[in-house]
Motif scaffolding. Sequence first.
Motif, short mmCIF file in Angstrom:
data_model
loop_
_atom_site.label_atom_id
_atom_site.label_comp_id
_atom_site.label_asym_id
_atom_site.label_seq_id
_atom_site.Cartn_x
_atom_site.Cartn_y
_atom_site.Cartn_z
N GLN A 50 0.84 -1.21 0.00
CA GLN A 50 0.00 0.00 0.00
C GLN A 50 0.87 1.26 0.00
OE1 GLN A 50 -2.46 -0.32 3.48
NE2 GLN A 50 -3.68 -2.01 2.69
N MET A 51 1.88 1.26 0.85
CA MET A 51 2.76 2.41 0.96
C MET A 51 3.53 2.64 -0.34
SD MET A 51 4.10 1.62 4.81
CE MET A 51 5.49 2.76 4.71
N ARG A 52 4.04 1.57 -0.92
CA ARG A 52 4.79 1.70 -2.17
C ARG A 52 3.91 2.25 -3.28
NH1 ARG A 52 7.47 -3.69 -4.21
NH2 ARG A 52 5.26 -4.25 -4.26
N GLU A 53 2.68 1.77 -3.35
CA GLU A 53 1.76 2.29 -4.37
C GLU A 53 1.52 3.78 -4.17
OE1 GLU A 53 0.81 0.99 -7.02
OE2 GLU A 53 0.83 -1.18 -6.79
N GLY A 54 1.37 4.19 -2.90
CA GLY A 54 1.12 5.59 -2.63
C GLY A 54 2.27 6.49 -3.04
N VAL A 55 3.50 6.10 -2.69
CA VAL A 55 4.66 6.93 -3.03
C VAL A 55 4.92 6.88 -4.53
CG1 VAL A 55 7.10 7.33 -2.61
CG2 VAL A 55 5.64 6.59 -0.74
N THR A 56 4.74 5.72 -5.14
CA THR A 56 4.93 5.61 -6.59
C THR A 56 4.01 6.56 -7.34
OG1 THR A 56 5.64 3.29 -6.46
CG2 THR A 56 4.78 4.06 -8.57
N GLN A 57 2.73 6.60 -6.93
CA GLN A 57 1.79 7.49 -7.60
C GLN A 57 2.15 8.95 -7.35
OE1 GLN A 57 -1.01 6.37 -9.62
NE2 GLN A 57 -0.63 8.49 -10.27
N ALA A 58 2.58 9.25 -6.14
CA ALA A 58 2.96 10.63 -5.82
C ALA A 58 4.15 11.08 -6.64
CB ALA A 58 3.27 10.76 -4.33
N VAL A 59 5.16 10.23 -6.76
CA VAL A 59 6.35 10.57 -7.55
C VAL A 59 5.97 10.74 -9.02
CG1 VAL A 59 8.56 9.69 -8.39
CG2 VAL A 59 8.01 9.54 -5.96
N THR A 60 5.12 9.86 -9.52
CA THR A 60 4.67 9.97 -10.91
C THR A 60 3.97 11.31 -11.14
OG1 THR A 60 4.41 7.58 -11.13
CG2 THR A 60 3.18 8.96 -12.67
N ASP A 61 3.08 11.67 -10.22
CA ASP A 61 2.32 12.91 -10.37
C ASP A 61 3.22 14.14 -10.23
OD1 ASP A 61 0.10 11.34 -10.72
OD2 ASP A 61 -0.75 11.71 -8.73
N LEU A 62 4.13 14.11 -9.28
CA LEU A 62 5.04 15.24 -9.09
C LEU A 62 5.95 15.42 -10.30
CD1 LEU A 62 5.94 14.68 -5.34
CD2 LEU A 62 4.77 16.69 -6.27
N ASN A 63 6.48 14.33 -10.81
CA ASN A 63 7.34 14.42 -11.99
C ASN A 63 6.59 14.93 -13.21
OD1 ASN A 63 9.76 13.70 -10.79
ND2 ASN A 63 9.54 11.52 -11.25
N ALA A 64 5.33 14.49 -13.34
CA ALA A 64 4.52 14.95 -14.47
C ALA A 64 4.24 16.44 -14.40
CB ALA A 64 3.20 14.17 -14.51
N ALA A 65 4.23 16.97 -13.16
CA ALA A 65 3.99 18.40 -12.96
C ALA A 65 5.27 19.23 -12.96
CB ALA A 65 3.24 18.60 -11.65
N GLY A 66 6.38 18.60 -13.30
CA GLY A 66 7.65 19.33 -13.39
C GLY A 66 8.64 19.02 -12.29
N GLY A 67 8.28 18.08 -11.40
CA GLY A 67 9.20 17.70 -10.34
C GLY A 67 9.14 18.63 -9.14
N VAL A 68 10.22 18.68 -8.39
CA VAL A 68 10.33 19.54 -7.21
C VAL A 68 11.46 20.52 -7.45
CG1 VAL A 68 10.91 19.58 -4.76
CG2 VAL A 68 9.41 17.79 -5.66
N LEU A 69 11.15 21.80 -7.38
CA LEU A 69 12.12 22.87 -7.67
C LEU A 69 12.76 22.67 -9.05
CD1 LEU A 69 13.83 23.19 -4.16
CD2 LEU A 69 11.97 24.58 -5.12
N GLY A 70 11.92 22.20 -9.98
CA GLY A 70 12.38 22.04 -11.35
C GLY A 70 13.19 20.79 -11.62
N GLN A 71 13.36 19.92 -10.63
CA GLN A 71 14.13 18.70 -10.80
C GLN A 71 13.24 17.48 -10.66
OE1 GLN A 71 18.21 18.77 -8.88
NE2 GLN A 71 17.25 20.45 -7.75
N GLN A 72 13.51 16.46 -11.45
CA GLN A 72 12.76 15.22 -11.37
C GLN A 72 13.16 14.44 -10.11
OE1 GLN A 72 10.37 13.84 -14.23
NE2 GLN A 72 10.24 16.03 -13.76
#
Length: 374
Positions: A50-72
């Motif tokens: 469950q936890m892995r699925e949650g973080v995986t989806q969050a990372v996917t969504d953040l990267n799709a939105a440009g990452g964090v401070l412009g970095q993937q």
Amino acid sequence: MTIQRRTLLGATLAAPAVLPAGGAMAQARGPIRIAMAGPLTGANATFGAQMREGVTQAVTDLNAAGGVLGQQLAMETGDDACDPRQAVSVANQLAGRQVRVVVGHYCSGSSIPASKVYTEEGVLQISPASTNPRYTDEGSWNTFRTCGRDDQQGAVAGKYIAENYRGKRVAVLHDNSAYGKGLADETKKTMNAAGLTETIYAAYTPGERDYNAVVSRLKAANIDVIYLGGYHTEAGLIIRQAKEQGMNCTLIGGDALTTNEFWQISGAAGEGCMMTFPSDPRKRPQAAEVVARFKARNVDPEGFALYSYAAAQIWAAAAAKANTVDPRKVADAMKASGPWQTVLGPISFDRKGDITVPDFVFYVWKNGSYAEMS
């Protein structure tokens, strides 16, 4: 599947595993490393998934939105099997990989010792599931959680039992783990303060298949209600064997029963079993779009999936606020700013890193699934 003893410091050490996330995520590596750590093997692997699925989806969504401070972002995964010493080894490995934040661990008995490593190594830790008060009470600048605490959860359970089962014979059982005993003791404390004294208070050994000796003791004492501080595997076996011995009793547990695996173990004996957990995050309006993305991947974000997603979500927002991924500065921002808008709703943290508004309610198992009680 061999069920391992999970939360005692004397547990047998298994070989830890720290692996890069697979599939599409392996191709989406970037310079900012974050990690998920929890039980990906052993009896509690369902919660690690469950936890892995949650973080995986969050990372996917953040990267799709440009990452964090412009970095993937790049995601690392650590398997602690809910073993404290393995958790320490995993924590050291993740720190060596220079991760900025760890979403984890699951078992309190793993989060507490791992947090000491993260403190020394300068890594931010956000647990979506560890409820033992010691995790943040004894924590440092870097310990946070997106869930509530056992003293909050136990207060809800103890009050309910005292009000609804007055005059009944109650047994309080626990598995001697940091999570299980902590939750059982907090529930017992509230129940006792409300005027209901348990008939039996006892520990059971986790990892066994036959609990008929425990059940026989409960049956001889004419127990009406079993409050169980522990995990879903043993809870499912105990209630199933109790019903097989002809007991007409109710089992009540905590948030570790929030997996469909409980019913797979208990079978029809799980009907009417209850547990405490925050109100279903899958039904919150803030989570609707994210839940749809989970379901598009044929993933039901039950249990701790959205709590893990929210942990990564808050970290990213705080990093943007602080304009850095430096863990100490992000931790300062997490406490100083907020509330943070998440899939769980708005979240703020106190000085210890605990959420300021816990939300525990009761759920009941019916026909193979669990739902919030009205």
